[in-house]
Design a protein around this motif. Structure first.
Motif, mmCIF file in Angstrom:
data_model
loop_
_atom_site.group_PDB
_atom_site.id
_atom_site.type_symbol
_atom_site.label_atom_id
_atom_site.label_comp_id
_atom_site.label_asym_id
_atom_site.label_seq_id
_atom_site.Cartn_x
_atom_site.Cartn_y
_atom_site.Cartn_z
ATOM 1 N N GLN A 170 -8.261 1.278 -1.934
ATOM 2 C CA GLN A 170 -8.131 2.598 -1.328
ATOM 3 C C GLN A 170 -8.139 2.514 0.194
ATOM 4 O OE1 GLN A 170 -11.310 4.885 -3.066
ATOM 5 N NE2 GLN A 170 -10.167 5.347 -4.941
ATOM 6 N N LYS A 171 -9.016 1.677 0.746
ATOM 7 C CA LYS A 171 -9.083 1.535 2.203
ATOM 8 C C LYS A 171 -7.797 0.927 2.748
ATOM 9 C CE LYS A 171 -14.126 1.097 2.497
ATOM 10 N NZ LYS A 171 -15.252 0.192 2.833
ATOM 11 N N GLN A 172 -7.264 -0.088 2.062
ATOM 12 C CA GLN A 172 -6.023 -0.711 2.526
ATOM 13 C C GLN A 172 -4.855 0.264 2.439
ATOM 14 O OE1 GLN A 172 -5.284 -4.469 0.598
ATOM 15 N NE2 GLN A 172 -7.378 -5.153 0.874
ATOM 16 N N GLU A 173 -4.862 1.098 1.403
ATOM 17 C CA GLU A 173 -3.782 2.072 1.266
ATOM 18 C C GLU A 173 -3.882 3.149 2.348
ATOM 19 O OE1 GLU A 173 -1.608 4.528 -2.350
ATOM 20 O OE2 GLU A 173 -3.750 4.085 -2.476
ATOM 21 N N GLN A 174 -5.093 3.586 2.646
ATOM 22 C CA GLN A 174 -5.272 4.607 3.672
ATOM 23 C C GLN A 174 -4.925 4.086 5.060
ATOM 24 O OE1 GLN A 174 -9.326 5.836 3.143
ATOM 25 N NE2 GLN A 174 -8.931 6.933 1.229
ATOM 26 N N SER A 175 -5.181 2.804 5.319
ATOM 27 C CA SER A 175 -4.884 2.228 6.629
ATOM 28 C C SER A 175 -3.422 1.834 6.777
ATOM 29 C CB SER A 175 -5.766 1.002 6.870
ATOM 30 O OG SER A 175 -5.466 -0.021 5.935
ATOM 31 N N GLY A 176 -2.655 1.884 5.695
ATOM 32 C CA GLY A 176 -1.244 1.512 5.764
ATOM 33 C C GLY A 176 -0.984 0.048 5.521
ATOM 34 N N GLU A 177 -2.026 -0.738 5.248
ATOM 35 C CA GLU A 177 -1.821 -2.156 4.981
ATOM 36 C C GLU A 177 -1.182 -2.389 3.619
ATOM 37 O OE1 GLU A 177 -5.379 -4.394 5.429
ATOM 38 O OE2 GLU A 177 -6.040 -3.309 7.222
ATOM 39 N N LEU A 178 -1.312 -1.430 2.734
ATOM 40 C CA LEU A 178 -0.864 -1.616 1.361
ATOM 41 C C LEU A 178 -0.201 -0.343 0.871
ATOM 42 C CD1 LEU A 178 -0.959 -3.554 -1.105
ATOM 43 C CD2 LEU A 178 -3.132 -2.492 -1.720
ATOM 44 N N GLU A 179 0.873 -0.515 0.122
ATOM 45 C CA GLU A 179 1.564 0.605 -0.514
ATOM 46 C C GLU A 179 1.521 0.374 -2.023
ATOM 47 O OE1 GLU A 179 5.469 0.678 1.089
ATOM 48 O OE2 GLU A 179 4.830 1.289 3.100
ATOM 49 N N LEU A 180 0.863 1.273 -2.746
ATOM 50 C CA LEU A 180 0.714 1.147 -4.190
ATOM 51 C C LEU A 180 1.708 2.060 -4.889
ATOM 52 C CD1 LEU A 180 -3.192 1.083 -4.478
ATOM 53 C CD2 LEU A 180 -1.618 -0.854 -4.448
ATOM 54 N N ALA A 181 2.116 1.627 -6.092
ATOM 55 C CA ALA A 181 3.099 2.402 -6.860
ATOM 56 C C ALA A 181 2.442 3.348 -7.846
ATOM 57 C CB ALA A 181 4.040 1.451 -7.610
ATOM 58 N N GLY A 182 1.121 3.252 -8.037
ATOM 59 C CA GLY A 182 0.426 4.145 -8.964
ATOM 60 C C GLY A 182 0.907 3.963 -10.396
ATOM 61 N N LYS A 183 1.149 5.087 -11.077
ATOM 62 C CA LYS A 183 1.584 5.019 -12.476
ATOM 63 C C LYS A 183 3.021 4.534 -12.617
ATOM 64 C CE LYS A 183 -1.548 8.049 -14.934
ATOM 65 N NZ LYS A 183 -1.667 9.087 -15.961
ATOM 66 N N LYS A 184 3.733 4.416 -11.483
ATOM 67 C CA LYS A 184 5.083 3.855 -11.535
ATOM 68 C C LYS A 184 5.065 2.333 -11.499
ATOM 69 C CE LYS A 184 7.256 7.871 -9.343
ATOM 70 N NZ LYS A 184 8.079 8.345 -8.202
#
Length: 402
Positions: free
Chosen positions: A222-236
């Protein structure tokens, strides 16, 4: 005599001095520069996957239980075989229930006759009351008798429906399509609704892979996604499976469940992925490694796996520095590695560097064994651009994913 000797020694010294001026300078000490290959670190978008330990389970699993008591007359299925929804599984002795059905039908006929008689009486009494031959009280009694007969018929009809249902329950059928388990009761056994199950039936197409993610790992993502370091696809996200022998199953699934709360016993969040399994190759109970794909790191710094060395204080890489004489030298640089990714062009493994390197740093990727000490002179050669591998037309698309 003493003067002659003194002048002779002076002349000899001058001659030796002249010879030394004409002699070549002494050779430089130390090893020659080591030939190495370097790569310039640059941010790039790289795909990333996450691996978890999971276990396969049937998408639907039911216990086959009797709904009426009786003796099992016949079993119709083979243990471990596939069955279709509605297929016969067991036959319970239906003689007592057939007799109850006949009795219920007779009761319906009796109540129908009583209702017909009550209606005739009510119709006759209405005519007599209109002519003044019977009292209103007698008319009311006949109307009540008609209503009682009507209620009796409805009760008998309900008992008849119940008898039909119980007779139908003597034929135990498969509620879903799936694979039969071991038969837990045999012909001749007396069974009842409160007794043990007769067998189990599992639907393994589709099949589920259940796994969990720890609270600390979830917070880090969650922290990496909020900082822009990581982009997750979620249920996709696409999901793959690695079997116990290390091979990748030729299937590709999707996430279909993510629990909103942590498991009270483990502290982890339960997750589930769904996979098509028409041939039944995947079996419930198998331990697998679940690979969740689809995530990306937009500005990741990566180096080849071989470039990262292990030292007494941790992992490090050699970067190109400059010596006192401006000659290239190899300097160790401590690094903190992150995820392990696959190069989409070469198929080789690379480390994501979380800390220790910056864009533009020149990292030694080949020839580290020729570097005998920190600060050793090197002769760097830039790495050649990797050519994209030829597509493997025989590979399954799921196994070709990074």
């Amino acid at each position: 005599m003493r003067c002659v000797t003194c002048w002779s020694l002076c002349g000899l010294a001058l001659i030796l001095s002249a010879c030394n001026r004409n002699a070549p300078p002494p050779a430089q000490s130390g090893p020659p520069p080591a030939a190495v290959t370097i790569e310039t670190v640059a941010p790039q978008r790289v795909p990333i996957s996450f691996e978890y330990v999971g276990r396969l389970e049937a998408s639907r699993e039911v216990e086959i239980r009797p709904r009426v008591s009786g003796v099992i007359l016949k079993r119709y299925f083979e243990e471990g075989a596939s069955v279709k929804a509605g297929s016969m599984l067991f036959k319970i002795d239906d003689a007592p229930y057939a007799a109850q059905l006949r009795a219920a039908q007779a009761e319906v006929d009796t109540q129908s006759a009583r209702l017909a008689q009550a209606r005739l009486d009510q119709s006759r009494n209405k005519q007599l009351a209109a002519q003044g031959f019977i009292s209103s009280s007698a008319l009311d009694n006949s109307a009540t008798s008609q209503r009682v007969a009507d209620a009796g018929l409805r009760a008998a009809a309900a008992n008849l429906s119940d008898a039909k249902i119980n007779l139908g329950y003597t034929n135990i059928r498969a509620p879903i399509s799936g694979i039969m388990g071991r038969a837990l009761q045999v012909e001749g056994a007396l069974v009842s609704p409160s007794g043990p199950a007769l067998a189990t039936l599992a639907q393994i197409h589709p099949i589920y892979a259940r796994f969990s993610i720890g609270e600390d790992a979830r917070l880090a993502l969650q922290k990496q996604e909020q900082s822009g370091e990581l982009e997750l696809a979620g249920k996709k996200s696409t999901v793959g499976l690695i079997l116990a022998d290390g091979t990748r199953a030729p299937v590709q699934g999707q996430l279909n469940f993510s629990d909103y709360k942590a498991n009270a016993q483990t502290g982890a969040f339960d997750m589930r992925a769904e996979f098509a399994n028409p041939a039944g190759v995947l079996k419930p109970g198998q331990f697998v490694r679940v690979v969740v794909e689809g995530g990306q790191m937009p500005d990741a710094l990566t180096v080849p796996q071989a470039a990262v060395q292990e030292g007494p204080t941790g992992k490090f890489v050699y970067v190109v520095g400059q010596g006192p004489d401006k000659q290239p030298i190899a300097l160790p640089r401590p690094v903190e590695v992150g995820a392990w990714v696959t190069d989409p062009q070469t198929g080789g493994n690379r480390w994501v560097i979380k800390r220790g390197l910056q864009a533009g740093d020149k990292v030694v990727v080949e020839g580290m064994a020729r570097i005998f000490f920190p600060g050793m002179p090197i002769a760097p050669t830039p790495a050649k651009p990797a050519a994209s591998p030829a597509p493997d037309t025989a590979a399954n698309p799921a196994t070709a994913q990074p």
